[in-house]
Design a protein around this motif. Sequence first.
Motif, PDB file in Angstrom:
ATOM      1  N   ARG A   1       0.835  -1.203   0.000  1.00 58.42           N
ATOM      2  CA  ARG A   1       0.000   0.000   0.000  1.00 58.42           C
ATOM      3  C   ARG A   1       0.870   1.253   0.000  1.00 58.42           C
ATOM      4  O   ARG A   1       0.657   2.175  -0.773  1.00 58.42           O
ATOM      5  CB  ARG A   1      -0.906  -0.022   1.233  1.00 58.42           C
ATOM      6  N   ARG A   2       1.871   1.259   0.855  1.00 54.21           N
ATOM      7  CA  ARG A   2       2.756   2.429   0.935  1.00 54.21           C
ATOM      8  C   ARG A   2       3.542   2.605  -0.364  1.00 54.21           C
ATOM      9  O   ARG A   2       3.716   3.735  -0.842  1.00 54.21           O
ATOM     10  CB  ARG A   2       3.706   2.281   2.129  1.00 54.21           C
TER      11      ARG A   2
ATOM     12  N   LEU B   1       3.036   5.903  -2.489  1.00 56.82           N
ATOM     13  CA  LEU B   1       4.248   6.711  -2.627  1.00 56.82           C
ATOM     14  C   LEU B   1       4.606   6.938  -4.094  1.00 56.82           C
ATOM     15  O   LEU B   1       4.916   8.056  -4.497  1.00 56.82           O
ATOM     16  CB  LEU B   1       5.408   6.033  -1.893  1.00 56.82           C
ATOM     17  N   THR B   2       4.532   5.899  -4.890  1.00 60.49           N
ATOM     18  CA  THR B   2       4.861   6.065  -6.313  1.00 60.49           C
ATOM     19  C   THR B   2       3.814   6.903  -7.029  1.00 60.49           C
ATOM     20  O   THR B   2       4.151   7.709  -7.898  1.00 60.49           O
ATOM     21  CB  THR B   2       5.017   4.704  -7.015  1.00 60.49           C
TER      22      THR B   2
ATOM     23  N   ALA C   1      14.809  15.291  -3.103  1.00 63.25           N
ATOM     24  CA  ALA C   1      13.842  14.499  -2.343  1.00 63.25           C
ATOM     25  C   ALA C   1      13.484  13.208  -3.076  1.00 63.25           C
ATOM     26  O   ALA C   1      13.016  12.253  -2.455  1.00 63.25           O
ATOM     27  CB  ALA C   1      12.584  15.313  -2.079  1.00 63.25           C
ATOM     28  N   PHE C   2      13.733  13.183  -4.370  1.00 63.61           N
ATOM     29  CA  PHE C   2      13.457  11.979  -5.149  1.00 63.61           C
ATOM     30  C   PHE C   2      14.316  10.811  -4.666  1.00 63.61           C
ATOM     31  O   PHE C   2      13.865   9.670  -4.640  1.00 63.61           O
ATOM     32  CB  PHE C   2      13.693  12.253  -6.642  1.00 63.61           C
TER      33      PHE C   2
ATOM     34  N   GLU D   1      13.190   4.962   0.329  1.00 63.57           N
ATOM     35  CA  GLU D   1      12.039   4.394   1.027  1.00 63.57           C
ATOM     36  C   GLU D   1      11.440   3.235   0.238  1.00 63.57           C
ATOM     37  O   GLU D   1      11.072   2.206   0.806  1.00 63.57           O
ATOM     38  CB  GLU D   1      10.979   5.465   1.277  1.00 63.57           C
ATOM     39  N   LEU D   2      11.361   3.391  -1.075  1.00 64.63           N
ATOM     40  CA  LEU D   2      10.844   2.305  -1.913  1.00 64.63           C
ATOM     41  C   LEU D   2      11.724   1.063  -1.813  1.00 64.63           C
ATOM     42  O   LEU D   2      11.227  -0.069  -1.764  1.00 64.63           O
ATOM     43  CB  LEU D   2      10.728   2.766  -3.368  1.00 64.63           C
ATOM     44  N   GLY D   3      13.034   1.273  -1.777  1.00 63.49           N
ATOM     45  CA  GLY D   3      13.954   0.141  -1.635  1.00 63.49           C
ATOM     46  C   GLY D   3      13.764  -0.577  -0.305  1.00 63.49           C
ATOM     47  O   GLY D   3      13.731  -1.817  -0.252  1.00 63.49           O
ATOM     48  N   LEU D   4      13.626   0.189   0.766  1.00 62.34           N
ATOM     49  CA  LEU D   4      13.397  -0.422   2.077  1.00 62.34           C
ATOM     50  C   LEU D   4      12.059  -1.162   2.131  1.00 62.34           C
ATOM     51  O   LEU D   4      11.964  -2.244   2.717  1.00 62.34           O
ATOM     52  CB  LEU D   4      13.451   0.644   3.169  1.00 62.34           C
ATOM     53  N   LEU D   5      11.045  -0.580   1.520  1.00 64.29           N
ATOM     54  CA  LEU D   5       9.744  -1.247   1.489  1.00 64.29           C
ATOM     55  C   LEU D   5       9.809  -2.553   0.700  1.00 64.29           C
ATOM     56  O   LEU D   5       9.189  -3.547   1.081  1.00 64.29           O
ATOM     57  CB  LEU D   5       8.679  -0.312   0.916  1.00 64.29           C
TER      58      LEU D   5
END
Length: 151
Positions: free
Chosen positions: A101-102, A106-107, A120-121, A127-131
């Motif tokens: 969901r995140r 986020l995307t 900020a990109f 964050e996407l990598g960690l998710l």
Amino acid sequence: MALNPVKRDAYRILQATETVIYLFAGFLIAAGAAILLLTTLLEGVENLVAGRYHEVALTLLDRVLLALMLAEILYTLVRFAREGSLEATPFLIIGIIAAVRRVLVLTAEAVEKFDLSDPAFMAVLAELGLLALLVVAFALAIRLVKSLEGR
């Protein structure tokens, strides 16, 4: 070793109280999910009529996945009330749904907010990598739990 009658009755009362608490929490979660889906539908129609298609997609995506998380929590509570034991797998599934969901939200938000030169990109990419790693970890944990249950 047998419990004396007073301890046995106290134990039964505590078990019944625990079950009532879980069932009440389940009813509250079910009501919350129903309200969430209803307000999502109403806001979606409103945004659709106003021509805010991106907002419709983002809201539907975010809130429907949140409703699925609530449904998985409700399933876990009902199962606990019925069987008296908790399992790890439903919570791991909730974690996967939450992470996905995140990622999706986020995307979807990042498409409008950032360009490749924005600093900020890089934070969004991190964050996407960690998710993504989190989803893999949850999936591996589910596989491990399933293999341990099979023994």
